[in-house]
Design a protein around this motif. Structure first.
Motif, short mmCIF file in Angstrom:
data_model
loop_
_atom_site.label_atom_id
_atom_site.label_comp_id
_atom_site.label_asym_id
_atom_site.label_seq_id
_atom_site.Cartn_x
_atom_site.Cartn_y
_atom_site.Cartn_z
N ASN A 10 -15.29 -2.76 -2.74
CA ASN A 10 -13.43 -2.53 -3.54
C ASN A 10 -13.33 -1.22 -3.41
N GLY A 11 -13.34 -0.37 -1.85
CA GLY A 11 -12.09 0.24 -2.11
C GLY A 11 -10.90 0.68 -1.14
N LEU A 12 -11.20 -1.13 -0.43
CA LEU A 12 -9.99 -1.75 0.24
C LEU A 12 -9.03 -2.31 -1.25
N VAL A 13 -9.60 -2.89 -2.63
CA VAL A 13 -9.07 -2.75 -3.35
C VAL A 13 -7.81 -1.96 -4.02
N LEU A 14 -8.47 -1.02 -4.45
CA LEU A 14 -8.01 0.80 -4.72
C LEU A 14 -6.96 0.54 -3.80
N GLY A 15 -7.50 1.22 -2.73
CA GLY A 15 -6.18 1.54 -1.40
C GLY A 15 -5.23 0.69 -1.18
N GLY A 16 -5.14 -0.44 -1.04
CA GLY A 16 -4.23 -1.64 -0.73
C GLY A 16 -2.73 -0.82 -2.22
N THR A 17 -3.07 -0.87 -3.20
CA THR A 17 -2.11 -0.12 -4.06
C THR A 17 -1.80 1.17 -3.39
N TYR A 18 -2.91 2.13 -3.91
CA TYR A 18 -2.50 3.59 -3.72
C TYR A 18 -1.67 3.72 -1.96
N ALA A 19 -1.97 2.47 -1.16
CA ALA A 19 -0.95 2.38 -0.16
C ALA A 19 0.98 2.28 -0.58
N LEU A 20 0.84 1.41 -1.77
CA LEU A 20 1.73 0.37 -2.64
C LEU A 20 3.10 2.15 -2.57
N LEU A 21 1.44 2.87 -4.00
CA LEU A 21 2.44 3.80 -4.50
C LEU A 21 3.51 5.01 -3.48
N GLY A 22 1.94 5.08 -2.48
CA GLY A 22 2.45 6.02 -1.25
C GLY A 22 3.87 6.02 0.06
N ILE A 23 3.89 4.87 -0.27
CA ILE A 23 4.69 3.95 1.34
C ILE A 23 6.96 4.21 -0.52
N GLY A 24 6.44 4.07 -1.38
CA GLY A 24 7.20 4.73 -1.69
C GLY A 24 7.67 5.37 -2.26
N LEU A 25 6.64 6.30 -2.08
CA LEU A 25 7.00 7.83 -2.65
C LEU A 25 7.35 8.41 -1.39
N THR A 26 6.83 7.72 -0.15
CA THR A 26 6.93 9.09 1.11
C THR A 26 8.71 8.73 1.46
N LEU A 27 8.93 7.23 0.72
CA LEU A 27 10.89 7.04 1.06
C LEU A 27 11.49 7.73 0.55
N ILE A 28 10.91 7.96 -0.67
CA ILE A 28 11.68 8.48 -1.66
C ILE A 28 12.07 9.92 -0.55
N PHE A 29 10.91 10.70 -0.51
CA PHE A 29 10.46 12.19 -0.45
C PHE A 29 11.21 12.06 0.82
N GLY A 30 11.21 11.02 1.84
CA GLY A 30 11.61 11.53 3.11
C GLY A 30 13.15 11.08 3.26
N LEU A 31 13.54 10.33 3.00
CA LEU A 31 15.21 10.09 2.49
C LEU A 31 15.49 10.91 1.41
N MET A 32 15.76 11.19 0.50
CA MET A 32 16.77 11.35 -0.70
C MET A 32 15.79 13.50 -1.34
N ASN A 33 14.76 13.55 -0.09
CA ASN A 33 14.57 15.24 -0.26
C ASN A 33 14.56 15.25 -1.65
N LEU A 34 13.65 14.73 -2.61
CA LEU A 34 13.99 14.18 -4.22
C LEU A 34 11.70 14.61 -4.47
N VAL A 35 11.24 15.09 -5.28
CA VAL A 35 9.89 14.92 -5.48
C VAL A 35 10.37 14.58 -6.78
N ASN A 36 10.38 13.40 -6.49
CA ASN A 36 9.81 11.87 -7.72
C ASN A 36 8.83 12.02 -8.66
#
Length: 290
Positions: A10-36
């Motif tokens: 069950n944790g893998l189900v939640l964790g996979g979607t959390y990873a999608l959220l985190g990947i998108g945010l870390t790209l925006i934060f890292g490349l654009m210096n933007l707190v989204n």
């Protein structure tokens, strides 16, 4: 042991979607210096877009998922071009205020369109769980895990193996040098924000049928995304993936062995400990995205 295995699944189900959220945010934060701060609203957009395509448009379930991801990316690109590009070079405080305004505007637009009643998103999967030894998993949750894993692999391949990905990594490492080498920084920012928003919408489209869609669902999703970035380290896709899985498993174990009321608290206790003892993240990298 059987209960532990069930909680891990069950944790893998939640964790996979959390990873999608985190990947998108870390790209925006890292490349654009933007707190989204509006990142969670793209998660909500993905859930509602899936609901609209299924319940109102009569689209097949898999087509609805793809449509939700596409819409999230398109709205993200539009927001970057209209709101963020004119503010390039402004202080981080200014862009933070703009993103807070976008967060409030999107949330209220969803409330105006859909009302405050939670929506149940239909899906074609049977409700009877599949039994794999001592573990039972609903077919919908199995689909969510498989799709999240496929999207994470696709994101990694895009960053590592494509021309766009090389340009994104070059921008992350040294923006000025990348611009001198011919990288169109404005286009990279638009693509990055669209890509991150699309991944957030994918997370909403996948988790929406498991839970419910409601206008404020993105608030907690934003906190989870920031938590994943803290765990994984800024600009680290592998770290964001592992951080998302760790957060999902920790929450599920906390709900199973402590209380479901403390599900979210367990994850944030871990974040506090990481900030105290390793502020740069468990898997921090300072040189490149990857």
């Amino acid at each position: 042991m059987d209960a532990l295995l069930q909680h891990l699944v069950n944790g893998l189900v939640l964790g996979g979607t959390y990873a999608l959220l985190g990947i998108g945010l870390t790209l925006i934060f890292g490349l654009m210096n933007l707190v989204n701060f509006a990142h969670g609203e793209f998660y909500t957009l993905g859930a509602y877009a899936t609901f609209a395509a299924l319940a109102l448009g009569g689209a097949p379930f898999f087509v609805a998922i793809v449509a939700a991801i596409t819409l999230g990316a398109a709205v993200g690109a539009l927001c970057e071009r209209v709101l963020l590009r004119p503010l390039r070079g402004e202080s981080i405080d200014t862009t933070m205020l703009v993103m807070i305004g976008l967060w409030i505007a999107l949330q209220n637009a969803e409330l105006l369109i859909w009302g405050g009643v939670a929506r149940s998103i239909p899906h074609p999967f049977p409700t009877a769980p599949l039994t794999l030894g001592p573990v039972g998993i609903a077919p919908l949750r199995l689909f969510v895990v498989a799709t999240a894993a496929a999207l994470i692999v696709a994101a990694w391949l895009l960053i590592q193996r494509t021309r766009l990905g090389r340009a994104m990594r070059a921008t992350f490492q040294d923006r000025e040098t990348a611009a001198l080498m011919g990288v169109k920084i404005g286009r990279i920012h638009t693509a990055t924000f669209a890509f991150g928003s699309g991944l957030a919408a994918a997370a909403g489209a996948l988790l929406g049928p498991i839970f419910l869609a409601y206008p404020s669902m993105g608030d907690l999703a934003s906190l989870k995304a920031f938590s994943v970035v803290i765990l994984g380290g800024l600009g680290n896709l592998a770290g964001a993936t592992v951080g998302g899985l760790l957060l999902g498993i920790a929450e599920e174990l906390g709900a199973g062995y402590v209380s479901s009321g403390y599900r979210d608290a367990v994850g944030f206790v871990i974040i506090i400990l990481v900030l105290l003892f390793r502020p740069s993240g468990l898997f921090a990298r300072t040189e490149r995205i990857g």
